[in-house]
Design a protein around this motif. Structure first.
Motif, PDB file in Angstrom:
ATOM      1  N   LEU A 163       0.832  -1.202   0.000  1.00 46.87           N
ATOM      2  CA  LEU A 163       0.000   0.000   0.000  1.00 46.87           C
ATOM      3  C   LEU A 163       0.867   1.253   0.000  1.00 46.87           C
ATOM      4  O   LEU A 163       0.543   2.246  -0.660  1.00 46.87           O
ATOM      5  N   ASN A 164       1.981   1.207   0.709  1.00 45.83           N
ATOM      6  CA  ASN A 164       2.917   2.335   0.684  1.00 45.83           C
ATOM      7  C   ASN A 164       3.469   2.564  -0.721  1.00 45.83           C
ATOM      8  O   ASN A 164       3.605   3.702  -1.180  1.00 45.83           O
ATOM      9  N   ALA A 165       3.785   1.471  -1.413  1.00 42.58           N
ATOM     10  CA  ALA A 165       4.271   1.590  -2.792  1.00 42.58           C
ATOM     11  C   ALA A 165       3.197   2.187  -3.695  1.00 42.58           C
ATOM     12  O   ALA A 165       3.491   3.034  -4.552  1.00 42.58           O
ATOM     13  N   LEU A 166       1.946   1.757  -3.509  1.00 43.92           N
ATOM     14  CA  LEU A 166       0.843   2.322  -4.283  1.00 43.92           C
ATOM     15  C   LEU A 166       0.728   3.818  -4.029  1.00 43.92           C
ATOM     16  O   LEU A 166       0.494   4.604  -4.959  1.00 43.92           O
ATOM     17  N   THR A 167       0.897   4.221  -2.781  1.00 44.28           N
ATOM     18  CA  THR A 167       0.856   5.643  -2.440  1.00 44.28           C
ATOM     19  C   THR A 167       1.891   6.420  -3.233  1.00 44.28           C
ATOM     20  O   THR A 167       1.596   7.479  -3.821  1.00 44.28           O
ATOM     21  N   ARG A 168       3.105   5.904  -3.264  1.00 43.65           N
ATOM     22  CA  ARG A 168       4.179   6.589  -3.982  1.00 43.65           C
ATOM     23  C   ARG A 168       3.896   6.662  -5.483  1.00 43.65           C
ATOM     24  O   ARG A 168       4.122   7.703  -6.120  1.00 43.65           O
ATOM     25  N   MET A 169       3.416   5.570  -6.049  1.00 42.66           N
ATOM     26  CA  MET A 169       3.142   5.541  -7.488  1.00 42.66           C
ATOM     27  C   MET A 169       2.014   6.494  -7.859  1.00 42.66           C
ATOM     28  O   MET A 169       2.108   7.239  -8.848  1.00 42.66           O
ATOM     29  N   LEU A 170       0.944   6.487  -7.076  1.00 41.61           N
ATOM     30  CA  LEU A 170      -0.173   7.389  -7.359  1.00 41.61           C
ATOM     31  C   LEU A 170       0.271   8.850  -7.246  1.00 41.61           C
ATOM     32  O   LEU A 170      -0.094   9.687  -8.074  1.00 41.61           O
ATOM     33  N   ALA A 171       1.042   9.135  -6.201  1.00 37.14           N
ATOM     34  CA  ALA A 171       1.502  10.506  -6.020  1.00 37.14           C
ATOM     35  C   ALA A 171       2.337  10.972  -7.208  1.00 37.14           C
ATOM     36  O   ALA A 171       2.180  12.104  -7.692  1.00 37.14           O
ATOM     37  N   ALA A 172       3.228  10.109  -7.684  1.00 34.87           N
ATOM     38  CA  ALA A 172       4.058  10.462  -8.839  1.00 34.87           C
ATOM     39  C   ALA A 172       3.214  10.639 -10.093  1.00 34.87           C
ATOM     40  O   ALA A 172       3.409  11.586 -10.872  1.00 34.87           O
ATOM     41  N   GLU A 173       2.276   9.742 -10.296  1.00 35.79           N
ATOM     42  CA  GLU A 173       1.427   9.787 -11.490  1.00 35.79           C
ATOM     43  C   GLU A 173       0.548  11.034 -11.504  1.00 35.79           C
ATOM     44  O   GLU A 173       0.265  11.597 -12.572  1.00 35.79           O
ATOM     45  N   LEU A 174       0.115  11.478 -10.331  1.00 32.48           N
ATOM     46  CA  LEU A 174      -0.848  12.581 -10.242  1.00 32.48           C
ATOM     47  C   LEU A 174      -0.181  13.922  -9.950  1.00 32.48           C
ATOM     48  O   LEU A 174      -0.865  14.911  -9.712  1.00 32.48           O
ATOM     49  N   SER A 175       1.131  13.957  -9.972  1.00 37.07           N
ATOM     50  CA  SER A 175       1.849  15.199  -9.707  1.00 37.07           C
ATOM     51  C   SER A 175       1.391  16.311 -10.651  1.00 37.07           C
ATOM     52  O   SER A 175       1.295  16.115 -11.867  1.00 37.07           O
ATOM     53  N   GLY A 176       1.082  17.454 -10.092  1.00 34.30           N
ATOM     54  CA  GLY A 176       0.683  18.595 -10.896  1.00 34.30           C
ATOM     55  C   GLY A 176      -0.790  18.664 -11.230  1.00 34.30           C
ATOM     56  O   GLY A 176      -1.227  19.626 -11.871  1.00 34.30           O
TER      57      GLY A 176
END
Length: 234
Positions: A163-176
């Motif tokens: 779940l932590n990895a998913l958090t990081r991936m979503l955050a990167a994908e949704l940046s901006g």
């Protein structure tokens, strides 16, 4: 700060930390969709929270249930601005690696990881379209690779690490996009999962998830893991 125009969806919102998160968000002026597998439990929780709360039957382990619940939520409120992925299970207190009970592992991942992913998949596109969103994944320090020094609760730990990895991936994908994605560790809290001997009450456990769920516009805090409002090592 008041958030009168915002709507929050809290999964696992009928009891424990989830119920307290909903109560605190309502106190801040948000409309709160209290999601639980059983509609009766969601309705009872709404009676506790007050008129800002709306019950929603949602089982995060069912793709159909998630789709239907989010559709209903949009019809009721017009959109979802905040998602708190709080629903979770801990089923493996007695297990130790390298042994694995595959049924327990699958059930744990289906709720703690895939369930959160299902709900995010249904909710996040609307946030991106609106240019605003807050996603909070309720995790645990048990999932921190930097702090992992025990094999206790292996399926639970692996699910929270994922779940932590998913958090990081979503955050990167949704940046901006205006959508901020973070993970919150509530600490060992008295609840159905944490048990009666935990040192924290639900109010304290809910504080960091609520803080992340209400980060103000213009804030750029995303892709982080926090405990007591402070960064925690991944």
């Amino acid at each position: 700060m008041q958030h009168d125009s915002r709507t929050a969806l809290v999964t696992g919102g009928a009891r424990g930390i989830g119920l307290e998160i909903g109560r605190q968000l309502a106190d801040l002026g948000l409309r709160v969709l209290v999601a639980a597998r059983k509609s009766e439990a969601a309705e009872e929780a709404c009676c506790v929270i007050g008129p800002a709360a709306v019950p929603l039957a949602l089982d995060v382990t069912s793709a159909w249930s998630v789709t239907e619940a989010v559709r209903e939520a949009r019809e009721l409120t017009g959109g979802i601005d905040v998602l708190v992925n709080n629903a979770g299970v801990s089923l493996d207190r007695e297990l130790r690696p390298p042994y694995v009970d595959e049924d327990i592992l699958r059930a744990t991942l289906d709720t703690n990881l895939t369930g959160a992913w299902r709900v995010a998949q249904a909710v996040v596109p609307g946030m991106v379209e609106a240019g605003y969103g807050r996603v909070v994944n309720v995790t645990s320090s048990y999932g921190s690779l930097a702090l992992m020094d025990s094999g206790r609760h292996p399926a639970y730990r692996v699910s929270k690490t994922a779940l932590n990895a998913l958090t990081r991936m979503l955050a990167a994908e949704l940046s901006g996009t205006g959508v901020l994605v973070n993970a919150a560790d509530p600490g060992w809290t008295r609840s159905g999962m944490g048990g009666p001997s935990a040192p924290r009450g639900p109010r304290e456990g809910a504080d960091t998830p609520v803080w992340l769920a209400t980060l103000p516009e213009g804030d750029e805090t995303t892709g982080g893991l926090f405990a007591d409002r402070r960064p925690l090592a991944w």
